[in-house]
Design an enzyme around this catalytic site. Structure first.
Site, PDB file in Angstrom:
ATOM      1  CG  LEU A   3      -1.659   1.237   1.675  1.00 49.72           C
ATOM      2  CD1 LEU A   3      -2.910   0.825   2.452  1.00 49.72           C
ATOM      3  CD2 LEU A   3      -0.804   2.169   2.547  1.00 49.72           C
ATOM      4  CG  ASN A   4       2.115   3.702  -2.913  1.00 46.30           C
ATOM      5  OD1 ASN A   4       1.796   2.635  -3.433  1.00 46.30           O
ATOM      6  ND2 ASN A   4       2.290   4.800  -3.629  1.00 46.30           N
ATOM      7  CG  ASP A   5       0.973   8.099  -2.841  1.00 48.02           C
ATOM      8  OD1 ASP A   5       1.875   7.640  -2.130  1.00 48.02           O
ATOM      9  OD2 ASP A   5       1.191   8.797  -3.847  1.00 48.02           O
TER      10      ASP A   5
ATOM     11  CD  GLN B  45      -1.123   4.894  -6.648  1.00 50.04           C
ATOM     12  OE1 GLN B  45      -0.091   4.735  -7.293  1.00 50.04           O
ATOM     13  NE2 GLN B  45      -2.311   4.960  -7.238  1.00 50.04           N
TER      14      GLN B  45
ATOM     15  CG  PHE C 111       1.675   6.540 -10.912  1.00 52.33           C
ATOM     16  CD1 PHE C 111       1.683   5.165 -10.784  1.00 52.33           C
ATOM     17  CD2 PHE C 111       2.889   7.172 -11.168  1.00 52.33           C
ATOM     18  CE1 PHE C 111       2.856   4.429 -10.897  1.00 52.33           C
ATOM     19  CE2 PHE C 111       4.069   6.460 -11.281  1.00 52.33           C
ATOM     20  CZ  PHE C 111       4.056   5.091 -11.148  1.00 52.33           C
ATOM     21  CB  SER C 112      -1.349   9.465  -6.489  1.00 50.90           C
ATOM     22  OG  SER C 112      -0.868   8.452  -5.657  1.00 50.90           O
TER      23      SER C 112
ATOM     24  NE  ARG D 152       5.439  11.313  -9.085  1.00 45.48           N
ATOM     25  CZ  ARG D 152       6.685  11.415  -9.552  1.00 45.48           C
ATOM     26  NH1 ARG D 152       6.905  11.427 -10.858  1.00 45.48           N
ATOM     27  NH2 ARG D 152       7.721  11.507  -8.729  1.00 45.48           N
ATOM     28  CG  ASP D 153       1.096  12.638  -7.547  1.00 48.46           C
ATOM     29  OD1 ASP D 153       0.898  11.509  -8.027  1.00 48.46           O
ATOM     30  OD2 ASP D 153       2.154  12.958  -6.983  1.00 48.46           O
TER      31      ASP D 153
ATOM     32  CD  GLU E  54       6.433  11.967  -5.383  1.00 47.58           C
ATOM     33  OE1 GLU E  54       6.348  11.176  -6.330  1.00 47.58           O
ATOM     34  OE2 GLU E  54       6.709  11.615  -4.215  1.00 47.58           O
TER      35      GLU E  54
END
Length: 545
Positions: free
Chosen positions: A108-110, A126, A169-170, A230-231, A285
């Site tokens: 797991l991340n963001d 994520q 991605f995020s 990104r993001d 980010e």
């Protein structure tokens, strides 16, 4: 030759890992070479990447071709969803949290797409389900009525399409009447050199559960920016939509890119923002935007800045800046301050509740730190607890959300004559007052503990996890505190984490803390007054039922 004919020649949809369309080429990444037709075997083939390349492909009808690509992406997604089914069941582990969000398996991340929509909270994150590595991210999906108990929903997005096959991605979410819109970064890599291609993409849902990808809505990079772009964070401002992106300039300086739109589908670049902060990291980010008490704020994750904490050696930081949004949409930024002074807090997202509170959560981890003890059991990382943000008398205040009180079990009465207690649990809430020079040890046993200490000479608070099972990352965090006779701590503990709210939310320090299952004692030296203590019940497990 149609795209479906190419797929058939490459062994059919079950033999397809991904489809890429750089320039005028069509690249098909496959699982098994033996399944290729004779004609497909005549095309250029990269043995290392397992990719078949069709050169100089003429696309006569771009609309039809685009529709075919989306249809093939959906077929690949269907297969991916079948493949990850065994990984949606949680593995047992002594470090599994009782009430924080963690992945069933994998990494797991963001947090992503944190929003209130149609009567419930939605939170995505994520996720790479197969192993504890950063690779080809999915969007896991949870829903909740109370921000404490979360229910697993079908995975929202998979890395299945030509514009996101190396990772969904995020990004963030927008609620538009019955429509839930997910804005995210599609990540693609081309060739053995792994050239990065990023686009900002949209997926929509009419039921809040099943999402249809619409493809890139920002297909090109902003001028003067590398593919580290990104993001997306989308907000409504001055009767139009703005998109904030974390970017890296071509001179490797982090900045914020801002776009505007009237319809959420066609986006126009406005400007790169942040020059007033100077050389402030090599990449920004995960931007967020919100207003507290009439002050606009933007959250950024500047990578590569120097920390005022000499024990902080990681390049990854998170903080908040005051923002002044001009009529044009350009933002002026000032007064950066960290959001969390601990070890493990990154990529936060926030939402506004129906009663007007600003609630934030974050990834309780860092990008370069994966080798946690839980990885031995096939999963890694968790999210932080939810915290409420306010802005009072020029100060950002962060407090645990009021809903956490529903987890409280019977209060624990601790004797004032004792300096050591066994709580028989790592899941607890603790309120203490500490005098300077005192020490508090948590998650303690004969094999280790985590220590919070107040140094009288430096007027600094330290969290020291060097006597735990931590394998990588910093072991000490410290921060300066204002002059006072004592320090008030509100501590939330789970099986492998501590979150310390300092002096009524003036600062927070978050930490993953790995100790053996018998480390349920707390002790202290010096003048420490325990004001309240509760064991915490388990929240509903955020996994498939």
């Amino acid at each position: 030759m149609s795209l479906f004919s190419i797929i058939k020649d490459c062994g059919g949809i079950h033999n397809i890992q991904r489809v890429l369309i750089p320039d005028s080429r069509i690249i098909i990444e496959i699982h098994e070479f033996e399944l290729l037709s004779a004609e497909a075997k005549q095309q250029a083939y990269n043995l290392t990447l397992k990719q078949v390349t069709y050169q100089q492909t003429v696309i006569e009808n771009k609309d039809e071709f685009g529709a075919q690509l989306l249809e093939i992406g959906q077929l690949i997604s269907d297969q991916q969803r079948q493949d990850i089914t065994p990984y949606t069941a949680p593995v047992e582990c002594e470090f599994r949290p009782d009430w924080h969000i963690s992945p069933p398996q994998g990494l797991l991340n963001d947090p992503n797409g944190f929003i209130y929509h149609q009567g419930q909270y939605h939170l995505f994150y994520q996720w790479y389900p197969y192993t504890c590595v950063h690779k080809d991210k999915y969007w896991a999906h949870l829903t909740s009525k109370d921000l404490v108990n979360w229910q697993w929903q079908p995975v929202a997005l998979t890395p299945s399409d030509w514009f996101d096959s190396y990772g969904v991605f995020s990004g963030h979410a927008i609620s538009q009447d019955d429509l839930l819109m997910l804005f995210y970064t599609g990540n693609v890599r081309i060739g053995e050199q792994r050239d990065r291609h990023t686009t900002q993409c949209l997926a929509t849902s009419t039921d809040g559960i099943h999402f249809t990808k619409q493809g890139p809505v920002v297909p090109e990079l902003p001028p003067g920016v590398t593919p580290h772009c990104r993001d997306p964070k989308v907000i409504r401002h001055n009767d139009r939509w703005l998109m904030l992106l974390g970017v890296q300039r071509e001179d490797e300086i982090g900045r914020l890119a801002i776009y505007h739109s009237e319809d959420l589908k066609t986006w126009t670049f406005i400007a790169l923002c942040g020059d007033e902060l100077g050389d402030f990291g090599y990449m920004w980010e995960c931007p967020d935007f919100f207003t507290l008490n009439q002050q606009d704020f933007i959250v950024i994750g500047p990578q590569g800045i120097r920390s005022p904490d000499k024990s902080h050696t990681a390049p990854h930081h998170n903080g908040i800046v005051k923002a002044q949004l001009e009529t044009s949409g350009k933002a002026l930024l000032s007064d950066f301050q960290p959001l969390d002074y601990g070890f493990d807090f990154y990529a936060p997202q926030s939402l506004e509740t129906p009663d007007g509170r600003r609630i934030m959560c974050a990834w309780m981890g860092l990008p370069d730190e994966i080798d946690h003890p839980s990885a031995d059991n096939g999963w890694v990382h968790q999210l932080t607890t939810m915290r409420e943000l306010s802005y009072d008398n020029g100060a950002l205040i962060q407090k645990p959300i009021k809903e956490l009180a529903t987890l409280r079990h019977t209060p624990i009465v601790l004797s004032k004559d004792e300096t050591s207690f066994d709580l028989h649990s790592k899941a607890f809430e603790l309120q203490v007052s500490m005098q300077w020079g005192s020490v508090l040890r948590l998650h303690q046993s004969e094999s280790g503990y985590c220590e919070i200490r107040l140094d009288s000479a430096s007027r600094r608070l330290y969290i020291d996890r060097s006597n735990t099972l931590i394998r990588e990352g910093d072991t000490v965090r410290e921060m300066s505190l204002a002059e006072s006779d004592s320090v008030q701590l509100h501590i939330f503990s789970d099986t492998s984490s501590l979150e310390v709210f300092i002096n009524e939310g003036e600062a927070v320090m978050s930490a993953r803390v790995f100790t053996d299952k018998n480390s349920t004692q707390l002790s202290f030296d010096g003048d420490v007054q325990i004001q309240a203590c509760w064991l915490l019940n388990k929240a509903s497990a955020p996994f498939i039922s």
